[in-house]
Design a protein around this motif. Structure first.
Motif, PDB file in Angstrom:
ATOM      1  N   HIS A 150      -4.834  32.805  51.433  1.00 66.93           N
ATOM      2  CA  HIS A 150      -3.948  32.332  50.137  1.00 66.93           C
ATOM      3  C   HIS A 150      -4.410  32.836  48.560  1.00 66.93           C
ATOM      4  O   HIS A 150      -5.999  32.187  48.710  1.00 66.93           O
ATOM      5  CB  HIS A 150      -3.051  30.793  50.105  1.00 66.93           C
ATOM      6  N   ILE A 151      -3.525  32.794  47.577  1.00 63.18           N
ATOM      7  CA  ILE A 151      -5.414  32.695  46.386  1.00 63.18           C
ATOM      8  C   ILE A 151      -5.334  31.242  46.088  1.00 63.18           C
ATOM      9  O   ILE A 151      -6.739  31.627  45.797  1.00 63.18           O
ATOM     10  CB  ILE A 151      -3.810  33.137  45.029  1.00 63.18           C
ATOM     11  N   ILE A 152      -4.339  30.759  45.859  1.00 64.09           N
ATOM     12  CA  ILE A 152      -5.137  29.199  46.032  1.00 64.09           C
ATOM     13  C   ILE A 152      -5.649  27.923  46.807  1.00 64.09           C
ATOM     14  O   ILE A 152      -6.383  28.163  46.581  1.00 64.09           O
ATOM     15  CB  ILE A 152      -4.606  28.767  45.049  1.00 64.09           C
ATOM     16  N   TYR A 310      -1.433  41.562  34.226  1.00 62.76           N
ATOM     17  CA  TYR A 310      -0.708  39.537  33.371  1.00 62.76           C
ATOM     18  C   TYR A 310      -0.996  38.866  34.122  1.00 62.76           C
ATOM     19  O   TYR A 310      -0.868  37.557  34.026  1.00 62.76           O
ATOM     20  CB  TYR A 310       0.931  39.488  33.575  1.00 62.76           C
ATOM     21  N   CYS A 311      -0.825  39.400  35.952  1.00 60.27           N
ATOM     22  CA  CYS A 311      -1.124  37.784  36.858  1.00 60.27           C
ATOM     23  C   CYS A 311      -2.283  36.734  36.637  1.00 60.27           C
ATOM     24  O   CYS A 311      -3.462  37.716  36.451  1.00 60.27           O
ATOM     25  CB  CYS A 311      -1.335  38.473  38.337  1.00 60.27           C
ATOM     26  N   LEU A 312      -1.313  35.676  36.955  1.00 61.79           N
ATOM     27  CA  LEU A 312      -2.697  34.600  36.502  1.00 61.79           C
ATOM     28  C   LEU A 312      -4.039  33.860  38.102  1.00 61.79           C
ATOM     29  O   LEU A 312      -4.161  32.931  37.934  1.00 61.79           O
ATOM     30  CB  LEU A 312      -1.790  33.452  35.656  1.00 61.79           C
ATOM     31  N   ARG A 313      -2.870  34.527  38.881  1.00 60.86           N
ATOM     32  CA  ARG A 313      -3.436  34.325  40.225  1.00 60.86           C
ATOM     33  C   ARG A 313      -2.557  33.107  41.246  1.00 60.86           C
ATOM     34  O   ARG A 313      -3.600  31.959  41.021  1.00 60.86           O
ATOM     35  CB  ARG A 313      -4.930  34.427  40.241  1.00 60.86           C
ATOM     36  N   CYS A 314      -1.246  32.669  40.500  1.00 59.89           N
ATOM     37  CA  CYS A 314      -0.968  30.949  40.129  1.00 59.89           C
ATOM     38  C   CYS A 314      -0.739  30.773  41.910  1.00 59.89           C
ATOM     39  O   CYS A 314      -0.902  29.629  42.220  1.00 59.89           O
ATOM     40  CB  CYS A 314      -0.140  30.647  40.053  1.00 59.89           C
ATOM     41  N   GLY A 315      -0.675  31.553  42.772  1.00 64.05           N
ATOM     42  CA  GLY A 315       0.051  31.891  43.846  1.00 64.05           C
ATOM     43  C   GLY A 315       1.633  31.878  43.990  1.00 64.05           C
ATOM     44  O   GLY A 315       1.841  31.760  45.482  1.00 64.05           O
ATOM     45  N   SER A 316       2.430  31.078  43.384  1.00 67.62           N
ATOM     46  CA  SER A 316       3.493  31.125  43.190  1.00 67.62           C
ATOM     47  C   SER A 316       4.378  32.014  44.004  1.00 67.62           C
ATOM     48  O   SER A 316       5.227  31.625  44.427  1.00 67.62           O
ATOM     49  CB  SER A 316       4.600  30.021  41.865  1.00 67.62           C
ATOM     50  N   CYS A 317       3.688  33.615  43.958  1.00 65.42           N
ATOM     51  CA  CYS A 317       5.264  34.028  44.170  1.00 65.42           C
ATOM     52  C   CYS A 317       5.077  33.796  45.901  1.00 65.42           C
ATOM     53  O   CYS A 317       5.659  34.590  46.647  1.00 65.42           O
ATOM     54  CB  CYS A 317       4.544  35.468  43.786  1.00 65.42           C
ATOM     55  N   LEU A 318       3.785  34.100  46.516  1.00 64.15           N
ATOM     56  CA  LEU A 318       3.677  33.698  47.437  1.00 64.15           C
ATOM     57  C   LEU A 318       4.368  32.515  48.155  1.00 64.15           C
ATOM     58  O   LEU A 318       5.128  32.896  49.220  1.00 64.15           O
ATOM     59  CB  LEU A 318       1.823  33.680  47.770  1.00 64.15           C
ATOM     60  N   PRO A 339       3.462  39.363  46.729  1.00 60.98           N
ATOM     61  CA  PRO A 339       4.722  39.708  46.587  1.00 60.98           C
ATOM     62  C   PRO A 339       3.681  40.718  45.604  1.00 60.98           C
ATOM     63  O   PRO A 339       2.897  41.940  45.739  1.00 60.98           O
ATOM     64  CB  PRO A 339       5.197  39.437  45.950  1.00 60.98           C
ATOM     65  N   ILE A 340       2.740  40.081  44.548  1.00 57.73           N
ATOM     66  CA  ILE A 340       1.083  40.539  43.841  1.00 57.73           C
ATOM     67  C   ILE A 340       0.299  41.701  44.575  1.00 57.73           C
ATOM     68  O   ILE A 340      -0.180  42.566  43.929  1.00 57.73           O
ATOM     69  CB  ILE A 340       0.780  39.371  43.000  1.00 57.73           C
ATOM     70  N   GLY A 341       0.121  40.678  45.424  1.00 58.09           N
ATOM     71  CA  GLY A 341      -1.115  41.443  46.461  1.00 58.09           C
ATOM     72  C   GLY A 341      -0.634  43.176  46.739  1.00 58.09           C
ATOM     73  O   GLY A 341      -1.662  43.471  47.187  1.00 58.09           O
ATOM     74  N   VAL A 370      10.050  32.541  39.881  1.00 56.55           N
ATOM     75  CA  VAL A 370       8.911  31.746  40.044  1.00 56.55           C
ATOM     76  C   VAL A 370       7.372  32.136  38.956  1.00 56.55           C
ATOM     77  O   VAL A 370       7.362  31.489  38.645  1.00 56.55           O
ATOM     78  CB  VAL A 370       8.553  31.425  40.551  1.00 56.55           C
ATOM     79  N   CYS A 371       7.339  33.393  38.525  1.00 61.22           N
ATOM     80  CA  CYS A 371       5.994  33.728  38.489  1.00 61.22           C
ATOM     81  C   CYS A 371       6.176  33.495  36.622  1.00 61.22           C
ATOM     82  O   CYS A 371       7.393  33.473  35.496  1.00 61.22           O
ATOM     83  CB  CYS A 371       6.508  35.710  38.363  1.00 61.22           C
ATOM     84  N   PRO A 372       5.217  32.892  36.466  1.00 60.80           N
ATOM     85  CA  PRO A 372       4.781  31.903  35.372  1.00 60.80           C
ATOM     86  C   PRO A 372       5.212  32.665  34.091  1.00 60.80           C
ATOM     87  O   PRO A 372       5.094  32.482  32.742  1.00 60.80           O
ATOM     88  CB  PRO A 372       3.564  31.482  35.526  1.00 60.80           C
ATOM     89  N   VAL A 373       3.881  34.625  34.215  1.00 63.99           N
ATOM     90  CA  VAL A 373       4.185  35.548  33.079  1.00 63.99           C
ATOM     91  C   VAL A 373       5.682  36.647  32.871  1.00 63.99           C
ATOM     92  O   VAL A 373       5.147  37.285  33.135  1.00 63.99           O
ATOM     93  CB  VAL A 373       2.936  35.743  32.762  1.00 63.99           C
ATOM     94  N   LYS A 374       6.539  36.339  33.960  1.00 64.36           N
ATOM     95  CA  LYS A 374       6.924  36.918  34.094  1.00 64.36           C
ATOM     96  C   LYS A 374       6.813  38.343  34.915  1.00 64.36           C
ATOM     97  O   LYS A 374       7.809  39.150  34.177  1.00 64.36           O
ATOM     98  CB  LYS A 374       8.115  36.576  33.164  1.00 64.36           C
ATOM     99  N   ILE A 375       6.062  38.504  35.215  1.00 63.29           N
ATOM    100  CA  ILE A 375       6.169  39.380  36.187  1.00 63.29           C
ATOM    101  C   ILE A 375       7.003  40.480  36.999  1.00 63.29           C
ATOM    102  O   ILE A 375       7.711  39.339  37.429  1.00 63.29           O
ATOM    103  CB  ILE A 375       4.549  39.709  36.798  1.00 63.29           C
ATOM    104  N   GLU A 376       7.837  41.497  36.375  1.00 62.76           N
ATOM    105  CA  GLU A 376       8.712  42.124  37.038  1.00 62.76           C
ATOM    106  C   GLU A 376       8.346  42.742  38.302  1.00 62.76           C
ATOM    107  O   GLU A 376       8.096  43.929  38.417  1.00 62.76           O
ATOM    108  CB  GLU A 376       9.529  43.369  36.307  1.00 62.76           C
ATOM    109  N   LEU A 377       7.935  41.788  39.315  1.00 65.55           N
ATOM    110  CA  LEU A 377       7.557  41.976  40.250  1.00 65.55           C
ATOM    111  C   LEU A 377       8.488  43.716  41.579  1.00 65.55           C
ATOM    112  O   LEU A 377       7.949  44.238  41.656  1.00 65.55           O
ATOM    113  CB  LEU A 377       6.807  40.583  41.431  1.00 65.55           C
ATOM    114  N   PRO A 378       9.424  42.944  41.704  1.00 70.76           N
ATOM    115  CA  PRO A 378      10.567  43.940  42.057  1.00 70.76           C
ATOM    116  C   PRO A 378      10.528  45.521  41.876  1.00 70.76           C
ATOM    117  O   PRO A 378      10.201  46.250  42.374  1.00 70.76           O
ATOM    118  CB  PRO A 378      11.624  43.274  42.850  1.00 70.76           C
TER     119      PRO A 378
HETATM  120  S1  SF4 Z   1       3.586  34.617  40.071  1.00 71.66           S
HETATM  121 FE1  SF4 Z   1       3.203  35.755  38.495  1.00 71.66          FE
HETATM  122  S2  SF4 Z   1       0.648  34.824  37.733  1.00 71.66           S
HETATM  123 FE2  SF4 Z   1       1.527  33.609  40.309  1.00 71.66          FE
HETATM  124  S3  SF4 Z   1       0.249  35.024  41.723  1.00 71.66           S
HETATM  125 FE3  SF4 Z   1       2.405  36.038  41.609  1.00 71.66          FE
HETATM  126  S4  SF4 Z   1       2.005  37.869  40.021  1.00 71.66           S
HETATM  127 FE4  SF4 Z   1       0.635  36.563  39.746  1.00 71.66          FE
END
Ligand code: SF4
Lengths: 480, 241
Positions: A150-152, A310-318, A339-341, A370-378
């Motif tokens: 997990h990222i965090i 843009y990812c901050l590596r917060c892990g919330s998308c996981l 998802p970010i992975g 949930v992404c804090p910087v609104k990355i359009e993951l889909p």
């Molecule tokens: S939620 Fe957004 S910022 Fe956080 S790990 Fe996933 S892609 Fe990166």
């Protein structure tokens, strides 16, 4: 770190059958997701803050070369040294050389995903240098000889019982059960290392160009020790982590802990600018910052994929991803999971080695929510799928047969009569295979789908019943 | 008002009763319904599997079929989302088709969204005696933002007791080709969903997305649970007059 993403299907299948892992993964929802939602709900304007965060990343990346140069100049001004690394090998060599030149025997590390990305521990160990992870989670998986899941929360896939057993086996400690006990055991073990270590290695959650500072967030305080105790501090970061000003940092600091753990602020926030100065009592004698590219400038150059940086590596998308929560981080087969992975891995390693990952999503959209910087993951996942399938320059490796079948299906769909004929033919054929509403035989992969799910059988198509229905609706005075 | 029925490919050949119910409800809502010939599919499978070239061809075909329609209504959120959100994406580099896509996107509606938002009807005179639970499909809820409309419509169905399940908005694990490529993971996800459904004691599972219903309903049936999975159109068309 070896890329094992091609094993996703196999490992995911094993993961869903692993009862212990399933129980462990279930806790993630409680631990992180609930906290995150509450922390954001308490904000006056959560959307505004997220938009601000995204804007900062957009601006920083649009201006990246300039920001990096400023950062380099400022770090130098503060007495530090900046190194540039194109790829994993270069980055490892820089660190190993530094260590060898300064006769470093023991290294303590703060949690850092980027050092996992480049396989730094293995490289140092190959030089005969002892490396100790000081983040509790990292320490656990180091003992277990596993990569983070997990990222965090690198060891989030383990229960406290499993950790107690691991400690008993590797450290010879009594089988303590309480988390506090376990933390104490780890702390005692690590304390000797802090004293012995000549070099401290950390990542960086961000770097501020204007001041030449790196920023480290943590809850345990060990990173802080890794930074101050040894005489040399080496920080490694991806080039995308730089932001312009301290004011921008304030936004990132508001977003990151809230997203990651639901905290307003992490327990420790260190802003480090250069090595110890003359009159200062604490801090290392040397400070080195390694700026790692490793494929990032390629992503940067592509407007369709740029936002993955843009990812901050917060892990919330996981934490909210229903797939991650079933299969765990190890299934993804490389450093970054969820998802970010799934988006990053095929961009950072040869794409064909990770070709399943962008497809390992139902595109439910929970991650983007949930992404804090609104990355359009889909959207990124879809772009990656297209690249893998259609772009000859993208080293995708989707089997030709699959591609041809898709093309044929698409062609049929633009020829309504032939499509109808094909479906009627399929229905006629299916009669042989269906008894009492159940299929006697299905081709793979449908057969696997049908193992625990009933598959509907073709019915009389709507189009053929429409004329009668239309009449009925007109007669019933119901329009049409 | 004249409304064109868009019958998604799965409905056309596997769930025709959903399209029939949709047509009945629309007629009951006072609009005149027609069914444009030559329609096949929205191209979602092509698009989501990365075959954008094929998807573009299918999308062009779709737009030609429906170009003159005042409004297009479909009993599927994912197909509507495909047209509304992804067609413009597909034609980013073809201004003419992009304009057509944007323009058509405004006239394509998911069924419950159309009924409540455009036709302004909530009570369709339906009746179904059951304890029911509504599943928020990702495409209907998260992608299109449709959450209140189906509940408003269902609350008017006589004798229907609507209860909520835990994690109603968590994905059921279908995801089109995802469930074929990773059947075991998909199955673990649908098993969770079903556990939440069973916990409510509902006899009826309702959704506005046919693919979720195929997934969850298929699992319920095969595992021998007595919960019936139905499309919201079937409920709204039921027992009324
Ligand atoms: S939620 Fe957004 S910022 Fe956080 S790990 Fe996933 S892609 Fe990166």
């Amino acid at each position: 770190m070896r890329v094992r993403s091609l094993e996703f299907g196999q490992r995911a299948q094993e993961a869903v059958l692993d009862q212990q892992l399933q129980r462990n993964l279930q806790r993630i929802g409680v631990r992180f997701k609930v906290g995150r939602d509450m922390a954001f709900a308490a904000l006056e304007d959560p959307e505004g803050l997220r938009n601000l965060g995204r804007a900062i990343k957009e601006r920083s990346l649009a201006n990246l070369p300039h920001l990096l140069e400023t950062l380099e100049a400022k770090v130098k001004e503060a007495g530090g040294t900046v190194h540039w690394a194109c790829n994993a090998k270069e980055a490892c060599r820089i660190v190993c050389d530094l260590a060898k030149q300064r006769a470093v025997r023991t290294v303590v590390k703060g949690k850092s995903m980027v050092t996992e990305e480049i396989g730094l521990n293995q490289a140092l160990e190959a030089e005969g240098i002892e490396v100790w992870e000081t983040d509790l989670g990292e320490f656990i998986i180091q003992l277990a000889g596993e990569p983070p899941s997990h990222i965090i929360g690198p060891a989030v896939h383990k229960s406290k019982e499993q950790i107690a057993e691991l400690f008993a086996e590797k450290l010879g400690s009594p089988k303590a059960q309480a988390p506090e006990e376990l933390t104490k055991i780890a702390r005692e073990k690590l304390r000797e290392k802090f004293v012995k270590a000549d070099m401290g290695i950390t990542g960086a959650n961000a770097a501020v160009a204007e001041t030449g500072s790196i920023v480290l967030l943590e809850n345990e305080g060990n990173i802080r020790l890794s930074v101050t105790a040894p005489r040399i501090h080496v920080a490694l970061m991806g080039i995308e982590k730089v932001i312009p000003t301290l004011e921008d940092l304030a936004v990132i600091l508001a977003l990151l802990p809230r997203s990651a753990t639901g905290q307003k602020l992490s327990s420790y926030t260190s802003i480090i600018t250069g090595p110890r100065r003359e009159a200062e009592l604490d801090g290392p004698e040397e400070f080195h910052l390694i700026l790692l590219d490793n494929g990032r400038s390629r992503i940067l150059a592509d407007p369709d994929r740029r936002q993955s940086l843009y990812c901050l590596r917060c892990g919330s998308c996981l934490n909210v991803c229903p797939v991650y929560r079933k299969v765990g981080g190890h299934s993804y087969g490389w450093v970054y999971s969820g998802p970010i992975g799934a988006v990053l891995t095929p961009q950072l390693v040869p794409a064909r080695l990770a070709r399943q990952l962008p497809f390992a999503s139902t595109l439910c959209g929970a991650c983007a929510e949930v992404c804090p910087v609104k990355i359009e993951l889909p959207k990124l996942l879809l772009t990656m799928r297209q690249r893998l399938t259609e772009d000859p320059n993208f080293d995708g490796g989707i089997p030709l047969l699959v591609r041809l079948a898709a093309r044929f299906h698409g062609w049929l769909l633009t020829h309504p009569r032939l499509y109808r004929l094909a479906m009627d033919g399929a229905r006629a054929a299916s009669r042989v295979l269906v008894r009492d509403g159940r299929w006697l035989w299905l081709p793979p992969p449908l057969s696997q789908w049908a193992r625990n799910r009933h598959i509907p059988t073709p019915a009389r198509p709507f189009s053929s019943t429409w004329p009668k229905l239309k009449k009925e609706l007109v007669q019933g005075g119901e329009g049409a | 008002m004249k409304v064109a029925l868009f019958v998604p490919c799965i409905v056309q050949d596997f769930q025709p009763q959903v399209a029939q119910a949709t047509a009945r409800i629309l007629a009951r809502a006072g609009v005149s319904v027609h069914y444009p010939k030559g329609q096949t599919c929205c191209g979602q499978l092509q698009y989501k599997s990365g075959n954008w070239k094929s998807a573009r061809a299918v999308a062009r075909h779709f737009m030609e079929v429906f170009q003159d329609c005042e409004a297009v209504v479909a009993p599927s959120g994912s197909c509507v989302n495909m047209v509304r959100k992804y067609y413009p994406e597909l034609f980013r580099d073809e201004a003419l088709w992009m304009d057509r896509a944007l323009e058509l996107g405004k006239r394509v509606f998911e069924l419950t969204e159309f009924l409540v938002g455009v036709a302004k009807v909530e009570d369709l005179g339906a009746r179904w005696r059951a304890r029911a639970v509504y599943h928020d499909s990702c495409q209907v809820y998260r992608a299109l933002g449709i959450h209140k409309e189906p509940r408003a419509l269902l609350s008017r169905v006589k004798d229907l007791e609507l209860v909520e399940m835990e994690q109603a908005d968590v994905c059921c694990g279908f995801g089109g080709s995802f469930s074929l490529q990773f059947p075991a993971v998909s199955e673990a996800m649908v098993a969770d969903k079903v556990a939440h459904i069973l916990a409510t004691g509902a006899e009826l599972l309702i959704s506005a997305e046919i693919s979720c219903l195929m997934n969850i309903g298929g699992y319920l049936l095969k595992q021998g649970h007595r919960v019936q999975a139905v499309h919201i159109a079937e409920v709204l068309a039921h027992g009324g007059e």
